[in-house]
Scaffold this motif. Structure first.
Motif, PDB file in Angstrom:
ATOM      1  N   ALA A 130       0.821  -1.215   0.000  1.00  0.00           N
ATOM      2  CA  ALA A 130       0.000   0.000   0.000  1.00  0.00           C
ATOM      3  C   ALA A 130       0.856   1.267   0.000  1.00  0.00           C
ATOM      4  CB  ALA A 130      -0.950  -0.005   1.193  1.00  0.00           C
ATOM      5  N   GLN A 131       2.121   1.159   0.462  1.00  0.00           N
ATOM      6  CA  GLN A 131       3.025   2.309   0.495  1.00  0.00           C
ATOM      7  C   GLN A 131       3.782   2.514  -0.818  1.00  0.00           C
ATOM      8  OE1 GLN A 131       5.630   1.688   3.832  1.00  0.00           O
ATOM      9  NE2 GLN A 131       3.944   1.597   5.289  1.00  0.00           N
ATOM     10  N   VAL A 132       3.751   1.527  -1.698  1.00  0.00           N
ATOM     11  CA  VAL A 132       4.450   1.617  -2.982  1.00  0.00           C
ATOM     12  C   VAL A 132       3.629   2.510  -3.910  1.00  0.00           C
ATOM     13  CG1 VAL A 132       5.237   0.298  -4.995  1.00  0.00           C
ATOM     14  CG2 VAL A 132       5.505  -0.652  -2.690  1.00  0.00           C
ATOM     15  N   PRO A 133       4.203   3.588  -4.432  1.00  0.00           N
ATOM     16  CA  PRO A 133       3.416   4.515  -5.255  1.00  0.00           C
ATOM     17  C   PRO A 133       2.630   3.857  -6.388  1.00  0.00           C
ATOM     18  CG  PRO A 133       5.532   5.494  -4.734  1.00  0.00           C
ATOM     19  CD  PRO A 133       5.569   4.072  -4.222  1.00  0.00           C
ATOM     20  N   LEU A 134       3.195   2.862  -7.060  1.00  0.00           N
ATOM     21  CA  LEU A 134       2.491   2.220  -8.166  1.00  0.00           C
ATOM     22  C   LEU A 134       1.219   1.511  -7.689  1.00  0.00           C
ATOM     23  CD1 LEU A 134       2.645   1.632 -11.249  1.00  0.00           C
ATOM     24  CD2 LEU A 134       3.717  -0.541 -10.646  1.00  0.00           C
ATOM     25  N   PHE A 135       1.212   1.036  -6.447  1.00  0.00           N
ATOM     26  CA  PHE A 135       0.078   0.283  -5.929  1.00  0.00           C
ATOM     27  C   PHE A 135      -0.837   1.108  -5.024  1.00  0.00           C
ATOM     28  CE2 PHE A 135       3.460  -3.253  -5.893  1.00  0.00           C
ATOM     29  CZ  PHE A 135       3.290  -3.491  -7.242  1.00  0.00           C
ATOM     30  N   ALA A 136      -0.457   2.344  -4.733  1.00  0.00           N
ATOM     31  CA  ALA A 136      -1.247   3.186  -3.834  1.00  0.00           C
ATOM     32  C   ALA A 136      -2.679   3.316  -4.359  1.00  0.00           C
ATOM     33  CB  ALA A 136      -0.605   4.563  -3.702  1.00  0.00           C
ATOM     34  N   GLY A 137      -3.623   3.169  -3.470  1.00  0.00           N
ATOM     35  CA  GLY A 137      -5.016   3.302  -3.850  1.00  0.00           C
ATOM     36  C   GLY A 137      -5.697   1.997  -4.218  1.00  0.00           C
ATOM     37  N   LEU A 138      -4.935   0.906  -4.343  1.00  0.00           N
ATOM     38  CA  LEU A 138      -5.560  -0.383  -4.613  1.00  0.00           C
ATOM     39  C   LEU A 138      -6.274  -0.859  -3.346  1.00  0.00           C
ATOM     40  CD1 LEU A 138      -2.840  -2.369  -6.615  1.00  0.00           C
ATOM     41  CD2 LEU A 138      -4.807  -1.128  -7.502  1.00  0.00           C
ATOM     42  N   SER A 139      -7.368  -1.541  -3.527  1.00  0.00           N
ATOM     43  CA  SER A 139      -8.110  -2.052  -2.376  1.00  0.00           C
ATOM     44  C   SER A 139      -7.285  -3.118  -1.652  1.00  0.00           C
ATOM     45  CB  SER A 139      -9.444  -2.648  -2.825  1.00  0.00           C
ATOM     46  OG  SER A 139      -9.218  -3.861  -3.521  1.00  0.00           O
ATOM     47  N   GLU A 140      -7.646  -3.348  -0.392  1.00  0.00           N
ATOM     48  CA  GLU A 140      -6.934  -4.354   0.388  1.00  0.00           C
ATOM     49  C   GLU A 140      -7.072  -5.741  -0.233  1.00  0.00           C
ATOM     50  OE1 GLU A 140      -7.010  -6.250   4.840  1.00  0.00           O
ATOM     51  OE2 GLU A 140      -7.258  -4.072   4.668  1.00  0.00           O
ATOM     52  N   ASP A 141      -8.231  -6.035  -0.823  1.00  0.00           N
ATOM     53  CA  ASP A 141      -8.428  -7.345  -1.464  1.00  0.00           C
ATOM     54  C   ASP A 141      -7.461  -7.551  -2.620  1.00  0.00           C
ATOM     55  OD1 ASP A 141     -10.429  -8.020   0.280  1.00  0.00           O
ATOM     56  OD2 ASP A 141     -12.065  -7.513  -1.090  1.00  0.00           O
ATOM     57  N   LYS A 142      -7.250  -6.515  -3.413  1.00  0.00           N
ATOM     58  CA  LYS A 142      -6.338  -6.621  -4.559  1.00  0.00           C
ATOM     59  C   LYS A 142      -4.894  -6.744  -4.086  1.00  0.00           C
ATOM     60  CE  LYS A 142      -9.602  -4.251  -7.470  1.00  0.00           C
ATOM     61  NZ  LYS A 142     -10.060  -2.983  -7.982  1.00  0.00           N
TER      62      LYS A 142
END
Length: 151
Positions: free
Chosen positions: A11-23
């Motif tokens: 969740a802290q990685v900029p490319l993945f920021a904003g992805l839901s917890e399920d993803k």
């Protein structure tokens, strides 16, 4: 580390920021951890890349070889850094050599896992495409600025 720790890290990685917890959970569940001891090379410049790595602990010195054969220090990748993000999408060569500065851990995200995420979640594909385009545009702008200094 527990799966929840990997999810928090992703969740802290900029490319993945904003992805839901399920993803993020799906990606964390399919990824693999790898320990690298101080001084060990994670990957070498010019090698074919089939995955990206998120630095989970420790840090890595990034270096490249100049045209004259000299080794240039390009920076340090610390916790939360995603190395070789484009390798998760397509075949590329590593642009740097990454060497552990200290005992470290990385989370390996292979191309099939990441492609599965993009195929199953088109919204993620659109978001990732936008972020990668922005990163490439920033890199091109930076290179253009450097070229002006040497003209």
């Amino acid at each position: 580390m527990a799966l929840i720790d990997d999810i928090r890290l992703f969740a802290q990685v900029p490319l993945f920021a904003g992805l839901s917890e399920d993803k993020l959970r799906l990606m964390a569940f399919g990824a693999e951890r790898r320990r690298i001891v101080e001084g060990q090379t994670l990957f070498r410049e010019g090698a074919s890349a089939d995955c990206g790595y998120v630095v989970a602990s420790g840090s890595f010195r990034l270096s490249s070889t100049g045209r004259d054969g000299s080794v240039r220090h390009e920076g340090v990748a610390a916790v939360g850094t995603l190395l070789s993000e484009l390798a998760m999408i397509s075949v590329i060569e590593r642009k740097f050599t990454a060497t552990a500065v200290e005992d470290s851990e990385v989370i390996r995200i292979n191309r099939p896992l990441f492609r599965r995420m993009l195929e199953e979640y088109p919204d993620v594909a659109v978001m990732v495409q936008g972020r990668i385009r922005a990163n490439l545009a920033a890199m091109i702008d930076g290179a253009s600025g450097m070229a002006g200094r040497f003209a």
